[in-house]
Design a protein around this motif. Structure first.
Motif, PDB file in Angstrom:
ATOM      1  N   ASP A 180       0.820  -1.220   0.000  1.00 21.98           N
ATOM      2  CA  ASP A 180       0.000   0.000   0.000  1.00 21.98           C
ATOM      3  C   ASP A 180       0.851   1.266   0.000  1.00 21.98           C
ATOM      4  N   GLY A 181       2.052   1.187  -0.514  1.00 21.65           N
ATOM      5  CA  GLY A 181       2.914   2.364  -0.485  1.00 21.65           C
ATOM      6  C   GLY A 181       4.062   2.258  -1.463  1.00 21.65           C
ATOM      7  N   ASN A 182       5.083   3.064  -1.246  1.00 26.76           N
ATOM      8  CA  ASN A 182       6.207   3.172  -2.159  1.00 26.76           C
ATOM      9  C   ASN A 182       7.148   1.967  -2.064  1.00 26.76           C
ATOM     10  N   ASN A 183       7.581   1.465  -3.230  1.00 28.01           N
ATOM     11  CA  ASN A 183       8.553   0.374  -3.267  1.00 28.01           C
ATOM     12  C   ASN A 183       9.729   0.691  -4.185  1.00 28.01           C
ATOM     13  N   GLU A 184       9.880   1.949  -4.557  1.00 23.99           N
ATOM     14  CA  GLU A 184      11.002   2.317  -5.417  1.00 23.99           C
ATOM     15  C   GLU A 184      12.298   2.312  -4.619  1.00 23.99           C
ATOM     16  N   ARG A 185      13.385   2.026  -5.320  1.00 25.62           N
ATOM     17  CA  ARG A 185      14.708   2.039  -4.687  1.00 25.62           C
ATOM     18  C   ARG A 185      15.744   2.464  -5.711  1.00 25.62           C
TER      19      ARG A 185
ATOM     20  N   PRO B  29       9.549   6.396   2.751  1.00 30.40           N
ATOM     21  CA  PRO B  29       8.112   6.304   3.019  1.00 30.40           C
ATOM     22  C   PRO B  29       7.260   7.291   2.232  1.00 30.40           C
ATOM     23  N   ASP B  30       6.013   6.889   1.978  1.00 30.43           N
ATOM     24  CA  ASP B  30       4.956   7.826   1.608  1.00 30.43           C
ATOM     25  C   ASP B  30       4.419   8.424   2.903  1.00 30.43           C
ATOM     26  N   PHE B  31       3.915   9.637   2.842  1.00 28.98           N
ATOM     27  CA  PHE B  31       3.253  10.262   3.987  1.00 28.98           C
ATOM     28  C   PHE B  31       1.789  10.527   3.608  1.00 28.98           C
TER      29      PHE B  31
ATOM     30  N   ASP C 221      -1.695  14.031  11.725  1.00 22.82           N
ATOM     31  CA  ASP C 221      -0.741  12.921  11.831  1.00 22.82           C
ATOM     32  C   ASP C 221      -0.810  12.026  10.590  1.00 22.82           C
ATOM     33  N   ALA C 222       0.313  11.415  10.241  1.00 22.19           N
ATOM     34  CA  ALA C 222       0.391  10.530   9.075  1.00 22.19           C
ATOM     35  C   ALA C 222      -0.016   9.110   9.448  1.00 22.19           C
ATOM     36  N   ILE C 223      -0.786   8.477   8.572  1.00 24.45           N
ATOM     37  CA  ILE C 223      -1.172   7.076   8.766  1.00 24.45           C
ATOM     38  C   ILE C 223       0.074   6.194   8.675  1.00 24.45           C
ATOM     39  N   TYR C 224       0.157   5.203   9.572  1.00 27.33           N
ATOM     40  CA  TYR C 224       1.296   4.282   9.554  1.00 27.33           C
ATOM     41  C   TYR C 224       1.508   3.661   8.170  1.00 27.33           C
ATOM     42  N   GLU C 225       2.746   3.287   7.877  1.00 30.25           N
ATOM     43  CA  GLU C 225       3.012   2.447   6.718  1.00 30.25           C
ATOM     44  C   GLU C 225       2.476   1.043   6.991  1.00 30.25           C
ATOM     45  N   HIS C 226       2.333   0.266   5.909  1.00 27.92           N
ATOM     46  CA  HIS C 226       1.833  -1.109   6.033  1.00 27.92           C
ATOM     47  C   HIS C 226       2.843  -2.093   5.456  1.00 27.92           C
ATOM     48  N   TYR C 227       2.982  -3.229   6.108  1.00 27.63           N
ATOM     49  CA  TYR C 227       3.909  -4.243   5.604  1.00 27.63           C
ATOM     50  C   TYR C 227       3.363  -5.640   5.838  1.00 27.63           C
ATOM     51  N   GLN C 228       3.946  -6.590   5.128  1.00 28.92           N
ATOM     52  CA  GLN C 228       3.663  -8.012   5.320  1.00 28.92           C
ATOM     53  C   GLN C 228       4.967  -8.735   5.605  1.00 28.92           C
TER      54      GLN C 228
ATOM     55  N   LYS D   2      -1.487  -7.990   6.884  1.00 24.17           N
ATOM     56  CA  LYS D   2      -0.894  -6.664   6.883  1.00 24.17           C
ATOM     57  C   LYS D   2      -0.715  -6.157   8.313  1.00 24.17           C
ATOM     58  N   TYR D   3       0.386  -5.473   8.538  1.00 20.59           N
ATOM     59  CA  TYR D   3       0.670  -4.880   9.842  1.00 20.59           C
ATOM     60  C   TYR D   3       1.060  -3.413   9.653  1.00 20.59           C
ATOM     61  N   ALA D   4       0.817  -2.623  10.678  1.00 20.60           N
ATOM     62  CA  ALA D   4       1.236  -1.220  10.683  1.00 20.60           C
ATOM     63  C   ALA D   4       2.667  -1.112  11.197  1.00 20.60           C
ATOM     64  N   ILE D   5       3.382  -0.084  10.719  1.00 26.71           N
ATOM     65  CA  ILE D   5       4.740   0.168  11.190  1.00 26.71           C
ATOM     66  C   ILE D   5       5.042   1.656  10.993  1.00 26.71           C
ATOM     67  N   PRO D   6       5.810   2.269  11.883  1.00 28.38           N
ATOM     68  CA  PRO D   6       6.151   3.686  11.709  1.00 28.38           C
ATOM     69  C   PRO D   6       6.955   3.925  10.421  1.00 28.38           C
ATOM     70  N   HIS D   7       6.877   5.121   9.903  1.00 25.09           N
ATOM     71  CA  HIS D   7       7.589   5.485   8.682  1.00 25.09           C
ATOM     72  C   HIS D   7       9.100   5.375   8.889  1.00 25.09           C
ATOM     73  N   PHE D   8       9.798   4.845   7.881  1.00 29.76           N
ATOM     74  CA  PHE D   8      11.245   4.696   8.033  1.00 29.76           C
ATOM     75  C   PHE D   8      11.957   4.808   6.693  1.00 29.76           C
ATOM     76  N   VAL D   9      13.251   5.136   6.781  1.00 24.05           N
ATOM     77  CA  VAL D   9      14.163   5.167   5.643  1.00 24.05           C
ATOM     78  C   VAL D   9      15.213   4.093   5.895  1.00 24.05           C
ATOM     79  N   GLN D  10      15.579   3.340   4.848  1.00 19.85           N
ATOM     80  CA  GLN D  10      16.505   2.218   5.039  1.00 19.85           C
ATOM     81  C   GLN D  10      17.552   2.165   3.930  1.00 19.85           C
ATOM     82  N   VAL D  11      18.805   1.912   4.336  1.00 19.23           N
ATOM     83  CA  VAL D  11      19.937   1.860   3.404  1.00 19.23           C
ATOM     84  C   VAL D  11      20.748   0.594   3.646  1.00 19.23           C
ATOM     85  N   GLY D  12      21.067  -0.124   2.572  1.00 18.97           N
ATOM     86  CA  GLY D  12      21.927  -1.306   2.656  1.00 18.97           C
ATOM     87  C   GLY D  12      23.265  -1.037   1.993  1.00 18.97           C
ATOM     88  N   ASP D  13      24.339  -1.421   2.655  1.00 18.70           N
ATOM     89  CA  ASP D  13      25.694  -1.188   2.153  1.00 18.70           C
ATOM     90  C   ASP D  13      26.319  -2.528   1.773  1.00 18.70           C
ATOM     91  N   VAL D  14      26.394  -2.801   0.464  1.00 17.11           N
ATOM     92  CA  VAL D  14      27.063  -4.015  -0.017  1.00 17.11           C
ATOM     93  C   VAL D  14      28.289  -3.634  -0.850  1.00 17.11           C
TER      94      VAL D  14
END
Length: 272
Positions: free
Chosen positions: A62-67, A79-81, A96-103, A110-122
């Protein structure tokens, strides 16, 4: 190779003969040395998004999946807001912004989770410098062209995580500089003079304890985020909201009973 030497002494037919064994005073050994080899190249393809604070693989729904990937550093999630549907008001309001959703991977719940930014270093390199910045592309507008000139997205709190450096995450990355009694405003391009703001930055550490190499770092826009509060039966509802991400709408913006939207640009920069 161990060698054992046995000697049989003479057997006397005249007396009660005695059979005895003789061994060396010490063991003899020999050794052969062989090589073990392994070489590595940076990982290609997408890195699995994880639930911040864990190694659990998740899928954002239900949200952004671009990387985007730059120099083998991957911006895995931004995250989308969504501030939902709200009543108009003659007062200044914060929404207030609605939580992000994940599986969970392999599950359809589906579960709710706070908005986050994530970076992987390979990158396979210690000491890589990288940063994620954000800037709103333009003002919130509705299709007829009315703009919310003074309305801004505000980030009130954060929690940093790293899936390897769990005990010393602040030695590895930094987040926003948030005033203790306020928030950080996401600037609008061409309107605000502050320019984009850094939300997650590596410290470019060059030791095993300070590098982001081989790890996944996240900034969660919530105070004292605890992953154990999410992904279970009594988790927040999908319609619940994150009080640490707000859209401030001053009364002077004269919000209309229409749908408004804006784009946010998240930029990954690698290098000095």
């Amino acid at each position: 190779m161990k060698t054992t030497i046995k000697r049989i002494l003479g057997l006397s037919l005249v007396t009660a003969g005695i059979l005895s064994l003789a061994t060396p005073a010490f063991a003899e050994t020999g050794a052969v040395t062989t090589d073990g080899k392994a070489s590595f190249v940076p990982q290609s393809g997408d890195i699995n998004t994880i639930k911040p604070g864990t190694d659990e693989k998740i899928d954002i729904v239900d949200g952004n999946n671009e990387r985007v990937t730059v120099e083998n550093i991957q911006l895995m999630h931004v995250p989308d807001f969504d501030f939902g549907s709200n009543e108009t008001s003659v007062d200044t309001k914060n929404y207030d912004a609605i939580y992000e959703h994940y599986q969970k991977t392999g599950d359809t719940t589906k579960y709710a989770i706070p908005h986050f930014v994530q970076v992987g270093d390979v990158s396979g390199v210690q000491g890589t410098a990288w940063a994620v910045t954000v800037e709103q592309e333009a003002l919130f507008k509705e299709t007829g062209g009315h703009a919310l000139k003074a309305s801004r997205v505000n980030l009130y709190n954060q929690t940093l995580t790293n899936n390897v450096q769990t005990g010393n995450v602040t030695d590895v990355v930094t987040g926003l500089t948030i005033p203790s009694d306020g928030a950080v405003q996401v600037p609008v391009k061409g309107v605000d003079t502050t320019g984009s703001i850094a939300v997650l930055t590596s410290k470019a550490g060059k030791t095993d304890q300070t590098t982001t190499n081989g790890t996944i770092s996240s900034v969660v826009f919530q105070k004292d985020y605890d992953e154990s509060n999410y992904g279970k039966v009594d988790s927040p509802a999908l319609t619940d909201k994150n009080t640490d991400v707000k859209l401030n709408v001053p009364q002077s913006d004269g919000v209309q009973a229409k749908a408004y939207g804006a784009k946010l640009n998240w930029t990954l920069t690698v290098g000095p």
